[in-house]
Design a protein around this motif. Structure first.
Motif, PDB file in Angstrom:
ATOM      1  N   UNK A  14       0.835  -1.207   0.000  1.00  0.00           N
ATOM      2  CA  UNK A  14       0.000   0.000   0.000  1.00  0.00           C
ATOM      3  C   UNK A  14       0.867   1.253   0.000  1.00  0.00           C
ATOM      4  N   UNK A  15       1.851   1.302   0.896  1.00  0.00           N
ATOM      5  CA  UNK A  15       2.655   2.528   0.974  1.00  0.00           C
ATOM      6  C   UNK A  15       3.591   2.656  -0.223  1.00  0.00           C
ATOM      7  N   UNK A  16       4.075   1.520  -0.753  1.00  0.00           N
ATOM      8  CA  UNK A  16       4.936   1.602  -1.936  1.00  0.00           C
ATOM      9  C   UNK A  16       4.166   2.139  -3.138  1.00  0.00           C
ATOM     10  N   UNK A  17       2.899   1.753  -3.244  1.00  0.00           N
ATOM     11  CA  UNK A  17       2.093   2.215  -4.378  1.00  0.00           C
ATOM     12  C   UNK A  17       1.700   3.678  -4.243  1.00  0.00           C
ATOM     13  N   UNK A  18       1.890   4.244  -3.055  1.00  0.00           N
ATOM     14  CA  UNK A  18       1.535   5.644  -2.832  1.00  0.00           C
ATOM     15  C   UNK A  18       2.749   6.543  -2.632  1.00  0.00           C
ATOM     16  N   UNK A  19       3.928   6.011  -2.895  1.00  0.00           N
ATOM     17  CA  UNK A  19       5.121   6.854  -2.850  1.00  0.00           C
ATOM     18  C   UNK A  19       5.158   7.724  -4.101  1.00  0.00           C
ATOM     19  N   UNK A 166      10.635   4.822   8.772  1.00  0.00           N
ATOM     20  CA  UNK A 166      10.159   5.598   7.630  1.00  0.00           C
ATOM     21  C   UNK A 166       8.916   4.949   7.029  1.00  0.00           C
ATOM     22  N   UNK A 167       8.912   3.616   6.975  1.00  0.00           N
ATOM     23  CA  UNK A 167       7.721   2.911   6.500  1.00  0.00           C
ATOM     24  C   UNK A 167       6.522   3.214   7.391  1.00  0.00           C
ATOM     25  N   UNK A 168       6.743   3.181   8.701  1.00  0.00           N
ATOM     26  CA  UNK A 168       5.655   3.437   9.647  1.00  0.00           C
ATOM     27  C   UNK A 168       5.123   4.857   9.491  1.00  0.00           C
ATOM     28  N   UNK A 169       6.019   5.810   9.259  1.00  0.00           N
ATOM     29  CA  UNK A 169       5.597   7.200   9.075  1.00  0.00           C
ATOM     30  C   UNK A 169       4.752   7.338   7.813  1.00  0.00           C
ATOM     31  N   UNK A 170       5.192   6.708   6.731  1.00  0.00           N
ATOM     32  CA  UNK A 170       4.411   6.779   5.490  1.00  0.00           C
ATOM     33  C   UNK A 170       3.034   6.151   5.668  1.00  0.00           C
ATOM     34  N   UNK A 171       2.974   5.031   6.386  1.00  0.00           N
ATOM     35  CA  UNK A 171       1.694   4.364   6.609  1.00  0.00           C
ATOM     36  C   UNK A 171       0.778   5.236   7.466  1.00  0.00           C
ATOM     37  N   UNK A 172       1.341   5.856   8.500  1.00  0.00           N
ATOM     38  CA  UNK A 172       0.549   6.745   9.353  1.00  0.00           C
ATOM     39  C   UNK A 172       0.011   7.929   8.551  1.00  0.00           C
ATOM     40  N   UNK A 173       0.835   8.478   7.679  1.00  0.00           N
ATOM     41  CA  UNK A 173       0.387   9.606   6.853  1.00  0.00           C
ATOM     42  C   UNK A 173      -0.698   9.167   5.874  1.00  0.00           C
ATOM     43  N   UNK A 174      -0.559   7.962   5.353  1.00  0.00           N
ATOM     44  CA  UNK A 174      -1.584   7.443   4.446  1.00  0.00           C
ATOM     45  C   UNK A 174      -2.918   7.340   5.183  1.00  0.00           C
ATOM     46  N   UNK A 175      -2.885   6.786   6.395  1.00  0.00           N
ATOM     47  CA  UNK A 175      -4.107   6.676   7.201  1.00  0.00           C
ATOM     48  C   UNK A 175      -4.687   8.055   7.500  1.00  0.00           C
ATOM     49  N   UNK A 176      -3.834   8.982   7.937  1.00  0.00           N
ATOM     50  CA  UNK A 176      -4.303  10.321   8.299  1.00  0.00           C
ATOM     51  C   UNK A 176      -4.948  11.022   7.111  1.00  0.00           C
ATOM     52  N   UNK A 177      -4.428  10.750   5.922  1.00  0.00           N
ATOM     53  CA  UNK A 177      -5.003  11.356   4.728  1.00  0.00           C
ATOM     54  C   UNK A 177      -6.387  10.836   4.396  1.00  0.00           C
ATOM     55  N   UNK A 178      -6.754   9.691   4.967  1.00  0.00           N
ATOM     56  CA  UNK A 178      -8.070   9.100   4.729  1.00  0.00           C
ATOM     57  C   UNK A 178      -9.107   9.530   5.774  1.00  0.00           C
ATOM     58  N   UNK A 179      -8.648  10.157   6.857  1.00  0.00           N
ATOM     59  CA  UNK A 179      -9.563  10.542   7.934  1.00  0.00           C
ATOM     60  C   UNK A 179     -10.395  11.747   7.502  1.00  0.00           C
TER      61      UNK A 179
END
Length: 305
Positions: A14-19, A166-179
């Motif tokens: 998920x995060x790789x596809x959104x980099x 860094x992976x965890x940060x990207x995943x957290x940002x992805x989640x936050x962007x969906x809120x």
């Protein structure tokens, strides 16, 4: 654990596809260079240099991230006059980039906002004026902006940022962007999410991406109670007493006068975001628990967001 390992692989997907793609980054650099050249041609200001900052510079960006640009001026000190801001405004309006268009989209006394349509991509640029990069810095501390740029380029906080983090940060940002924040505007939201992820995972040796994400979500459940001070640039004693007792306390690592969490105080514009984040974190954690209990639908992490 085998099922969790499979979910971690899917989370990475998920995060790789959104980099951000190489084309996206190249377009942002081209737009920034066009603005810088436009600004250099103006005789009203002496422009020293520009740098990228924020998530683009640190490698924590997603494909929707803004480009944070910092422009250093010679012979100018804050507070900046309206004349300086107007020169930046005109610099955006007169910037030209091959195959694209740059538009002005707003300004305040610290930065100018621009957007660019370039190579079928839509980009947003936040152009910060140095020596002030962060809020709350007075004209007696011009060195703070240099510290801010260094911190935003290198991630110079008190926690070592590993590739796994860094992976965890990207995943957290992805989640936050969906809120769904229901239109609530949060100053520095991406940076705040990054700091929360680091704080939540201060002790996470050996934990996988899913566990790091769970820790982040549990922190977001109680965002209003957090005390986060991650910096090498100043000590706790440097923080004004009036800030130390605020909650949430999310200190800007480059500026001991700036609690990024102050905007979440009762009566402040972002106050209701605490409720929205808690509701979203509750729901996400329930979905993850469902996956761990064998719910077929939530075994796919794409259904957590």
């Amino acid at each position: 654990m085998a099922h969790q390992a499979e979910r971690v692989k899917l989370l990475r997907g998920i995060i790789d596809s959104n980099r951000p793609t190489r084309e996206y980054l190249e377009a942002g650099r081209a737009a920034a260079q066009a603005f810088f050249l436009s600004l250099q041609q103006r005789k009203e200001l002496s422009v020293a240099e520009f740098r990228f900052a924020g998530s683009i510079a640190k490698g924590t960006s997603l494909n929707t991230s803004d480009f944070d640009l910092v422009v250093f001026l010679n012979n100018e000190k804050p507070p900046f006059s309206s004349a300086v801001i107007d020169v930046f405004h005109k610099g955006v309006q007169q910037a030209r980039v091959d195959g694209g268009v740059i538009h002005f989209r707003g300004k305040n006394n610290m930065l100018v906002k621009a957007s660019a349509h370039f190579r079928n991509l839509e980009l947003d640029l936040d152009i910060n004026i140095a020596p002030v990069l962060v809020r709350g810095v007075n004209s007696g501390q011009p060195q703070v902006s240099r510290a801010a740029v260094r911190m935003q380029e290198t991630g110079s906080v008190s926690v070592h940022v590993t590739p796994q983090m860094l992976e965890a940060i990207r995943l957290a940002k992805y989640w936050a962007g969906k809120v769904n924040l229901h239109g609530t505007k949060i100053h520095g939201n991406s940076f705040i999410v990054e700091l929360i992820t680091l704080e939540a995972n201060r002790i996470s040796e050996g934990e996988d991406l899913e566990e790091k994400f769970v820790k982040f979500l549990k922190t977001m459940q109680n965002l209003g109670e957090q005390k986060i001070i991650l910096t090498k640039e100043y000590s706790v004693e440097d923080i004004p007493a009036r800030l130390l007792f605020q909650r949430p306390l999310i200190m800007d690592p480059a500026n001991c006068w700036d609690n990024l969490g102050e905007q979440f105080q009762p009566g402040q514009p972002a106050y209701y975001a605490l409720t929205y984040y808690k509701q979203a974190a509750d729901l996400a954690l329930a979905k993850i628990e469902g996956a761990r209990l064998g719910d077929a639908y939530y075994k796919n992490p794409a259904n957590w967001f």
